[in-house]
Design a protein around this motif. Structure first.
Motif, PDB file in Angstrom:
ATOM      1  N   LEU A  95       0.517  -0.882   0.117  1.00 21.13           N
ATOM      2  CA  LEU A  95       0.064  -0.182  -0.314  1.00 21.13           C
ATOM      3  C   LEU A  95       0.856   1.166   0.010  1.00 21.13           C
ATOM      4  O   LEU A  95       0.768   2.374  -0.455  1.00 21.13           O
ATOM      5  CB  LEU A  95      -1.195   0.089   1.471  1.00 21.13           C
ATOM      6  N   ALA A  96       1.833   1.052   0.731  1.00 21.25           N
ATOM      7  CA  ALA A  96       2.550   2.193   0.503  1.00 21.25           C
ATOM      8  C   ALA A  96       3.629   2.352  -0.788  1.00 21.25           C
ATOM      9  O   ALA A  96       3.712   4.249  -1.282  1.00 21.25           O
ATOM     10  CB  ALA A  96       4.328   1.840   1.858  1.00 21.25           C
ATOM     11  N   ARG A  97       4.005   1.430  -1.678  1.00 19.49           N
ATOM     12  CA  ARG A  97       4.599   1.631  -2.843  1.00 19.49           C
ATOM     13  C   ARG A  97       3.503   2.298  -3.492  1.00 19.49           C
ATOM     14  O   ARG A  97       3.288   3.521  -3.881  1.00 19.49           O
ATOM     15  CB  ARG A  97       5.348   0.304  -3.131  1.00 19.49           C
ATOM     16  N   TRP A  98       1.939   1.767  -3.481  1.00 24.07           N
ATOM     17  CA  TRP A  98       1.529   2.117  -4.275  1.00 24.07           C
ATOM     18  C   TRP A  98       0.697   3.553  -3.773  1.00 24.07           C
ATOM     19  O   TRP A  98       0.593   4.791  -4.818  1.00 24.07           O
ATOM     20  CB  TRP A  98      -0.030   1.458  -4.520  1.00 24.07           C
ATOM     21  N   GLY A  99       1.155   4.215  -2.496  1.00 22.63           N
ATOM     22  CA  GLY A  99       0.038   5.742  -2.434  1.00 22.63           C
ATOM     23  C   GLY A  99       1.652   6.614  -2.514  1.00 22.63           C
ATOM     24  O   GLY A  99       1.125   7.389  -3.120  1.00 22.63           O
ATOM     25  N   ALA A 100       2.938   5.602  -2.153  1.00 21.83           N
ATOM     26  CA  ALA A 100       4.257   6.575  -2.794  1.00 21.83           C
ATOM     27  C   ALA A 100       3.810   7.626  -3.985  1.00 21.83           C
ATOM     28  O   ALA A 100       4.347   8.422  -4.855  1.00 21.83           O
ATOM     29  CB  ALA A 100       5.769   6.075  -2.752  1.00 21.83           C
TER      30      ALA A 100
END
Length: 222
Positions: A95-100
């Motif tokens: 989720l962090a990679r997607w949001g970044a």
């Protein structure tokens, strides 16, 4: 507890467990290790004490976290992830990679906790691409310094610079983000003097950012 959805679906069930506001951010904090209540308050600016207490009860009831009393002389209560809760690590990192990708790099007035890179490199690591990679890499990002160690794909990250690293690279935050998002190629970054190497070579820098990125881990069919 989040309201139940009128359907049989693992995603809906997961949201029942951790879908309330602040719940996943509490889990994010606990991925860094056990935390006291006051540690969680400090790490979650803006959360009300009543909200935090409620979310902790809900997560404990769901089997995601547990409460533990430390032995003397500390003798304080900490919250930590259960084995089931620890399994949220990869979903949160995904989720962090997607949001970044749509968030972009932090602004100059955005505050990051001192060891932010420890979790960041864990999230950026592609275990498939780096499964056979070994090496020690020092990244100097602005004023922050981190060591990333790989041994046949097993990752360890820490604050500070290790001696005798295979790569020692300095850059600003915007450059780091551009490299991790693959908007900037390592050789171009070197050519534009946006990265300075005191150990290692362009091939080592390229190899590092080939396995540390915010690129999706699963390629969708065209």
């Amino acid at each position: 507890m989040a309201k139940r959805f009128d359907q049989y679906c693992p995603v809906a069930h997961a949201l029942c467990l951790v879908g309330e506001r602040w719940a996943l951010l509490i889990v994010r904090e606990l991925l860094r290790g056990p935390r006291r209540y006051t540690d969680l308050i400090d790490g979650l600016p803006g959360i009300g004490t009543n909200i935090l207490a409620g979310r902790l009860r809900e997560l404990e009831t769901a089997g995601v976290i547990r409460k533990r009393k430390l032995p003397p002389p500390a003798a304080s209560t900490v919250y930590e992830l259960t084995e089931y809760g620890q399994e949220l690590e990869e979903p949160i990192y995904a989720l962090a990679r997607w949001g970044a990708r749509s968030l972009g790099p932090p602004a100059p007035d955005d505050e990051l906790y001192p060891e932010w890179g420890v979790n960041a490199f864990l999230a950026l690591f592609d275990p498939v691409a780096g499964s056979e990679l070994s090496g020690t890499y020092v990244l100097r990002i602005g004023e922050d310094v981190f060591t990333v160690s790989l041994e046949n794909g097993h990752l360890h990250t820490e604050v500070g610079a290790a001696e005798g690293a295979d790569l020692d690279a300095a850059m600003d935050m915007d450059t780091f983000f551009a490299l991790a998002s693959r908007e900037l190629e390592p050789r171009n970054a070197l050519g534009k003097r946006r990265v300075r190497l005191t150990a290692g070579d362009p091939e080592t820098l390229e190899r590092f950012f080939s396995v540390f990125s915010i690129a999706p881990r699963i390629q969708t069919a065209a």
